[in-house]
Design a protein around this motif. Structure first.
Motif, short mmCIF file in Angstrom:
data_model
loop_
_atom_site.label_atom_id
_atom_site.label_comp_id
_atom_site.label_asym_id
_atom_site.label_seq_id
_atom_site.Cartn_x
_atom_site.Cartn_y
_atom_site.Cartn_z
N ASP A 194 0.83 -1.21 0.00
CA ASP A 194 0.00 0.00 0.00
C ASP A 194 0.87 1.26 0.00
N LEU A 195 1.92 1.23 0.78
CA LEU A 195 2.83 2.38 0.86
C LEU A 195 3.56 2.59 -0.47
N ILE A 196 4.00 1.51 -1.07
CA ILE A 196 4.69 1.59 -2.35
C ILE A 196 3.79 2.24 -3.40
N LYS A 197 2.57 1.79 -3.48
CA LYS A 197 1.64 2.35 -4.47
C LYS A 197 1.31 3.81 -4.17
N ASN A 198 1.13 4.14 -2.89
CA ASN A 198 0.82 5.52 -2.50
C ASN A 198 1.97 6.45 -2.83
N LEU A 199 3.18 6.07 -2.47
CA LEU A 199 4.35 6.90 -2.74
C LEU A 199 4.60 7.04 -4.23
N TYR A 200 4.44 5.95 -4.96
CA TYR A 200 4.62 6.02 -6.40
C TYR A 200 3.63 7.00 -7.02
N GLY A 201 2.40 6.99 -6.54
CA GLY A 201 1.40 7.94 -7.02
C GLY A 201 1.79 9.37 -6.74
#
Length: 176
Positions: A144-151
Motif C-alpha cells: 500500500d505504501l509503495i503504491k501511495n508513494l509512487y502515485g
C-alpha cells in the motif's frame, strides 16, 4: 545554539515509527533516512545538471541534510499523529526556534518554494519508496505504501524520468 552532537545522536537513535508499526524490528532511523535523502538528492541534482537543467548541487545537499532536523526535538511520530496535529507548523516552529540559521532552507523543502526544495521533497518521498521496496523484499507488507508513494512521485512530471530510473533499480517486481 543547539548542541549538534546531541542532535545527530538523537536523530541516529530515533527510528522511523511507520516501519516499526509495520513490524520492522530493526527499522531505519531518521539519521539513515536523512543520509539516503541527501545522497539521492545529490544524485538527482547531478543527473539534472548533466541533462542541462541547472540545479545548485550545494544547496540541494544543504536542504536535504536539514530537512528532518525538527525530529531531533519532536521525534518521529506515526502518520496518525501527523494527520491529527498541524505537523508542518510544529516543525517550522522548532526550526525557527532551535535552528534559525536553517529556517530558509527548511521552508524551501517544506513548501517546495523553488526547484531546490522540489528536488529534495522528491528525494524524500523517493527514499521512503526505496526503503519500502527493500522492506517488501524482506517480507514486510508495504504494498500500500509503495503504491501511495509512487502515485505521489508520479505527480512530479518534470522528474518522471528520474523516478523510472530508481524504480527500475530498487523496486523491480513491485508492480509499478
Amino acid at each position: 545554539m543547539s548542541d549538534v552532537l546531541s542532535v545527530v545522536d538523537t536523530l541516529c537513535k530515533t527510528p522511523r515509527v511507520g516501519w516499526l508499526q509495520r513490524g520492522v524490528s530493526n527499522a531505519e532511523s531518521v539519521c539513515e533516512h536523512v543520509m539516503l535523502v541527501t545522497l539521492l538528492a545529490g544524485e538527482i541534482a547531478a543527473q539534472l545538471n548533466a541533462e542541462g537543467v541547472e540545479v545548485d548541487l550545494t544547496k540541494v545537499l544543504a536542504v536535504a541534510a536539514v530537512h528532518d532536523l525538527a525530529e531531533s526535538i519532536l521525534g518521529h511520530p506515526g502518520r496518525e499523529v501527523r494527520d491529527r496535529v498541524r505537523w508542518e507548523e510544529l516543525e517550522e516552529e522548532v526550526i525557527k526556534r532551535e535552528f534559525p540559521h536553517f529556517a530558509e532552507l527548511f521552508r524551501w523543502y517544506r513548501y517546495e518554494t523553488n526547484f531546490v526544495g522540489r528536488v529534495v521533497a522528491f528525494a524524500d518521498k523517493l527514499a521512503t519508496l526505496i526503503r519500502a521496496c527493500r522492506y517488501k523484499k524482506l517480507g514486510f507488507d508495504t504494498d500500500d505504501l509503495i503504491k501511495n508513494l509512487y502515485g505521489k512521485l508520479s505527480k512530479y512530471d518534470d522528474l518522471a524520468h528520474i523516478l523510472d530510473l530508481y524504480v527500475a533499480r530498487y523496486c523491480p517486481g513491485a508492480g509499478l
